[in-house]
Design a protein around this motif. Structure first.
Motif, PDB file in Angstrom:
ATOM      1  N   GLU A   1       0.817  -1.207   0.000  1.00  0.00           N
ATOM      2  CA  GLU A   1       0.000   0.000   0.000  1.00  0.00           C
ATOM      3  C   GLU A   1       0.862   1.275   0.000  1.00  0.00           C
ATOM      4  N   GLY A   2       0.566   2.137  -0.978  1.00  0.00           N
ATOM      5  CA  GLY A   2       1.286   3.395  -1.097  1.00  0.00           C
ATOM      6  C   GLY A   2       2.555   3.309  -1.926  1.00  0.00           C
ATOM      7  N   GLU A   3       2.986   2.087  -2.238  1.00  0.00           N
ATOM      8  CA  GLU A   3       4.175   1.882  -3.064  1.00  0.00           C
ATOM      9  C   GLU A   3       3.720   1.583  -4.504  1.00  0.00           C
ATOM     10  N   TRP A   4       3.499   2.629  -5.258  1.00  0.00           N
ATOM     11  CA  TRP A   4       2.972   2.457  -6.614  1.00  0.00           C
ATOM     12  C   TRP A   4       4.057   1.932  -7.552  1.00  0.00           C
ATOM     13  N   GLU A   5       3.646   1.023  -8.423  1.00  0.00           N
ATOM     14  CA  GLU A   5       4.579   0.362  -9.347  1.00  0.00           C
ATOM     15  C   GLU A   5       3.986   0.329 -10.750  1.00  0.00           C
ATOM     16  N   TRP A   6       4.831   0.619 -11.720  1.00  0.00           N
ATOM     17  CA  TRP A   6       4.418   0.442 -13.120  1.00  0.00           C
ATOM     18  C   TRP A   6       4.553  -1.029 -13.493  1.00  0.00           C
ATOM     19  N   ILE A   7       3.673  -1.480 -14.352  1.00  0.00           N
ATOM     20  CA  ILE A   7       3.569  -2.891 -14.680  1.00  0.00           C
ATOM     21  C   ILE A   7       4.817  -3.446 -15.373  1.00  0.00           C
ATOM     22  N   ASP A   8       5.595  -2.578 -16.023  1.00  0.00           N
ATOM     23  CA  ASP A   8       6.794  -3.045 -16.738  1.00  0.00           C
ATOM     24  C   ASP A   8       8.072  -2.838 -15.923  1.00  0.00           C
ATOM     25  N   GLY A   9       7.940  -2.398 -14.678  1.00  0.00           N
ATOM     26  CA  GLY A   9       9.117  -2.191 -13.846  1.00  0.00           C
ATOM     27  C   GLY A   9       9.697  -0.796 -13.919  1.00  0.00           C
ATOM     28  N   THR A  10       9.106   0.084 -14.699  1.00  0.00           N
ATOM     29  CA  THR A  10       9.571   1.473 -14.755  1.00  0.00           C
ATOM     30  C   THR A  10       9.546   2.088 -13.359  1.00  0.00           C
ATOM     31  N   ASP A  11      10.608   2.799 -12.993  1.00  0.00           N
ATOM     32  CA  ASP A  11      10.712   3.379 -11.659  1.00  0.00           C
ATOM     33  C   ASP A  11       9.675   4.491 -11.481  1.00  0.00           C
ATOM     34  N   TYR A  12       8.695   4.234 -10.644  1.00  0.00           N
ATOM     35  CA  TYR A  12       7.607   5.187 -10.435  1.00  0.00           C
ATOM     36  C   TYR A  12       8.092   6.482  -9.789  1.00  0.00           C
ATOM     37  N   LYS A  13       9.034   6.369  -8.843  1.00  0.00           N
ATOM     38  CA  LYS A  13       9.439   7.518  -8.040  1.00  0.00           C
ATOM     39  C   LYS A  13      10.238   8.559  -8.837  1.00  0.00           C
ATOM     40  N   SER A  14      10.835   8.125  -9.923  1.00  0.00           N
ATOM     41  CA  SER A  14      11.688   9.062 -10.671  1.00  0.00           C
ATOM     42  C   SER A  14      11.097   9.455 -12.027  1.00  0.00           C
TER      43      SER A  14
END
Length: 210
Positions: free
Chosen positions: A150-163
């Motif tokens: 929860e709260g740790e959002w992730e793109w389905i292909d592994g793209t770094d969400y935070k940057s």
């Protein structure tokens, strides 16, 4: 004067060497003409033989090889994602499919995978504008989730969400109801988190075909 000329002509014709001299003078010409004709026929035969051989080899090629050797034509320019997949739209080196039916996030993910693609990953303002223009006034799933943590959002292909680029609606994500683990493009084009069983349209993306 006419009789003198006639007499001279008779004397020339009486000379047996006249015809021989004439024939000898024309012999080189005839030989050259004959040689030219022979060379022309020979070259034509060789050319026809080579064309026939090349044609036979081309006919023996498998259909896939023929397609691989074909220079992209009008169909490629009109349908870069493939003439047989005209429901896919091209943008910035990739192909996008905007669904015509609503479903849950997980079913949308599976349907994209069945089409050898994935839910869209929006990692730039340019791509956001493209998707926003095509999805205006409707909701479309994208490949973003925090189901794993929860709260740790992730793109389905592994793209770094935070940057990378984000475009959340004001106040989102807020996890209202404690089950909003999947993201979709809101009617205004901004992102919103919602429960993953919610049914809405979806966007798939894939690379250009080889």
């Amino acid at each position: 004067m006419d009789e003198e000329h006639l007499h001279d002509d008779l004397q020339v014709f009486k000379d047996g060497n006249f015809l021989q001299r004439k024939l000898r003078s024309f012999c080189p010409v005839y030989l050259l003409l004959a040689l030219s004709f022979f060379l022309t026929v020979t070259l034509s035969a060789v050319s026809l033989s080579r064309v026939s051989a090349i044609s036979s080899k081309l006919n023996e090629l498998r259909p896939e090889e023929k397609r691989n050797q074909t220079v992209p034509g009008r169909d490629f320019l009109l349908f870069p994602c493939g003439p047989d997949t005209r429901q896919w739209e091209y943008f910035d080196g990739k192909c996008y499919y905007f669904s015509l039916t609503r479903t849950s996030w997980h079913k949308a993910k599976a349907q994209c995978e069945e089409m050898r693609s994935q839910l869209a990953v929006i990692n730039s303002y340019a791509k956001q504008n493209f998707v926003m223009f095509r999805t205006r006034n409707e909701r479309f799933w994208i490949g973003l989730t925090d189901e794993n943590s929860e709260g740790e959002w992730e793109w389905i292909d592994g793209t770094d969400y935070k940057s990378t680029f984000t475009y959340w609606k004001e106040g989102e994500p807020n996890n209202s109801g404690h089950n909003e683990d999947c993201a979709h493009v809101w009617v205004s084009g901004q992102w919103n988190d919602v429960y993953c069983t919610y049914e809405c349209y979806y966007v798939c993306e894939k690379p250009l075909p080889n």
